[in-house]
Write a protein that holds these residues in place. Sequence first.
Motif, mmCIF file in Angstrom:
data_model
loop_
_atom_site.group_PDB
_atom_site.id
_atom_site.type_symbol
_atom_site.label_atom_id
_atom_site.label_comp_id
_atom_site.label_asym_id
_atom_site.label_seq_id
_atom_site.Cartn_x
_atom_site.Cartn_y
_atom_site.Cartn_z
ATOM 1 N N MET A 110 5.144 -13.968 5.863
ATOM 2 C CA MET A 110 5.519 -13.951 4.439
ATOM 3 C C MET A 110 5.269 -12.563 3.856
ATOM 4 N N HIS A 111 4.104 -11.978 4.164
ATOM 5 C CA HIS A 111 3.755 -10.671 3.628
ATOM 6 C C HIS A 111 4.709 -9.592 4.146
ATOM 7 N N ARG A 112 5.038 -9.673 5.458
ATOM 8 C CA ARG A 112 5.976 -8.704 6.036
ATOM 9 C C ARG A 112 7.360 -8.857 5.402
ATOM 10 N N GLY A 113 7.740 -10.110 5.154
ATOM 11 C CA GLY A 113 9.004 -10.373 4.470
ATOM 12 C C GLY A 113 9.020 -9.776 3.076
ATOM 13 N N MET A 114 7.894 -9.850 2.395
ATOM 14 C CA MET A 114 7.796 -9.283 1.049
ATOM 15 C C MET A 114 8.059 -7.781 1.053
ATOM 16 N N HIS A 115 7.655 -7.126 2.143
ATOM 17 C CA HIS A 115 7.843 -5.672 2.224
ATOM 18 C C HIS A 115 9.222 -5.297 2.770
ATOM 19 N N ASN A 116 10.042 -6.284 3.096
ATOM 20 C CA ASN A 116 11.334 -5.971 3.703
ATOM 21 C C ASN A 116 12.524 -6.606 3.004
ATOM 22 N N TRP A 117 12.264 -7.461 2.021
ATOM 23 C CA TRP A 117 13.385 -8.112 1.321
ATOM 24 C C TRP A 117 13.142 -8.016 -0.176
ATOM 25 N N TYR A 118 14.060 -7.371 -0.875
ATOM 26 C CA TYR A 118 13.864 -7.006 -2.270
ATOM 27 C C TYR A 118 13.448 -8.177 -3.177
ATOM 28 N N PRO A 119 14.091 -9.357 -3.091
ATOM 29 C CA PRO A 119 13.678 -10.450 -3.988
ATOM 30 C C PRO A 119 12.221 -10.886 -3.777
ATOM 31 N N LEU A 120 11.702 -10.754 -2.559
ATOM 32 C CA LEU A 120 10.290 -11.080 -2.324
ATOM 33 C C LEU A 120 9.385 -9.902 -2.692
ATOM 34 N N TRP A 121 9.928 -8.687 -2.564
ATOM 35 C CA TRP A 121 9.141 -7.501 -2.891
ATOM 36 C C TRP A 121 8.823 -7.454 -4.382
ATOM 37 N N LEU A 122 9.752 -7.880 -5.234
ATOM 38 C CA LEU A 122 9.540 -7.775 -6.683
ATOM 39 C C LEU A 122 8.222 -8.408 -7.134
ATOM 40 N N PRO A 123 7.947 -9.705 -6.818
ATOM 41 C CA PRO A 123 6.660 -10.257 -7.248
ATOM 42 C C PRO A 123 5.457 -9.622 -6.538
ATOM 43 N N HIS A 124 5.628 -9.204 -5.257
ATOM 44 C CA HIS A 124 4.494 -8.633 -4.520
ATOM 45 C C HIS A 124 4.183 -7.210 -4.970
ATOM 46 N N SER A 125 5.216 -6.492 -5.455
ATOM 47 C CA SER A 125 5.033 -5.073 -5.803
ATOM 48 C C SER A 125 3.900 -4.896 -6.804
ATOM 49 N N VAL A 126 3.713 -5.864 -7.702
ATOM 50 C CA VAL A 126 2.669 -5.751 -8.732
ATOM 51 C C VAL A 126 1.294 -5.536 -8.099
ATOM 52 N N HIS A 127 1.025 -6.240 -6.988
ATOM 53 C CA HIS A 127 -0.260 -6.091 -6.295
ATOM 54 C C HIS A 127 -0.417 -4.679 -5.738
#
Length: 314
Positions: free
Chosen positions: A152-169
């Motif tokens: 999930m975390h790796r996906g957050m760093h590779n797919w823009y829609p998941l990156w948006l919420p994770h970017s805040v951290h």
Amino acid sequence: MIGTQSPVTVGWENIPKVEGGPVKRFVFTWFQPAMLFAMIAFWYYAPNSIAKASTAVGIGIGFKVLLLGLEWVNPRYASWRLTWKELVTDLFYVGLGFTLLHMVSHFIGSDAMAKSIEHYFHQDDFLWFTGLPILLQAFLMAFIFDFGQYWMHRGMHNWYPLWLPHSVHHYITQLNINKGAVGNPVELFLIGLGIGGFFDFLPRAVLISGAFGLAIGTYQHINVRFNSPRWWRFLFNTTEHHSVHHSRDFEATRSNFAGSFIFIDRIFGTCIDGEAELLGMEGGRRMSIREQMTHPFTEAWKTLTERLPLEQRF
Ligand SMILES: [Zn+2]
Ligand SMILES: [Zn+2]
């Protein structure tokens, strides 16, 4: 090339050691393993009358207070020391996390939910699992959880829609033990999904696997200089690993995705052994709580209206 945009130290041999007398060096070398083994032993041998969730919450809070003390005594970087402003933000998110957790557990504990879980899962389906030694069950649960979290975390760093919420951290500019809670609430929900379903495991094994998370995962964001034993940092995630993940160097942030078990990153070739002091996005711009709440949505809106080519969005 790692470290060309801002400094990242690569290689364990280049990381500073704990300074001071033999007692101090002994404590900061063996604290992490001693805590892990103490917690596992506690849950393994605790009588049923105290082996319950409320005890786990109490231990969790006591452990965090102890770690706050260590951060005070032996900080890794003076520049990461708590300020009032940082403390207020941290407390806001720790409080928010507890509130959300309380709501979720209330929902899962409700009668309707218990009925539907009973309907879909039968005790017999898990006999193969609940028949395993309890320590193995606990390790497997902690591992399955972390494996889901890794992807999930790796996906957050590779797919823009998941990156948006994770970017805040990734806008935090220092690490301390409460920083794991800082981020957009949407992200908490996504990480929950990464667990990969609900299992009807033995509570005792659940408690021990929670101890893995507490005694290994909590160090992810800690501002303490440890001399981690070689086997520890080979197997487990450390604040050194996670500071590389939070660094200002784009290539370096695409590493060390695991929560507890860094060997998952080693298996998939995403591990960088090292550390960084200067953290955050946009050269370390600090976000207000209001911006942390709205950022994913305003960024998504900007992207939708500007229609930038994909490669310029990151
Ligand atoms: Zn990340
Ligand atoms: Zn983090």
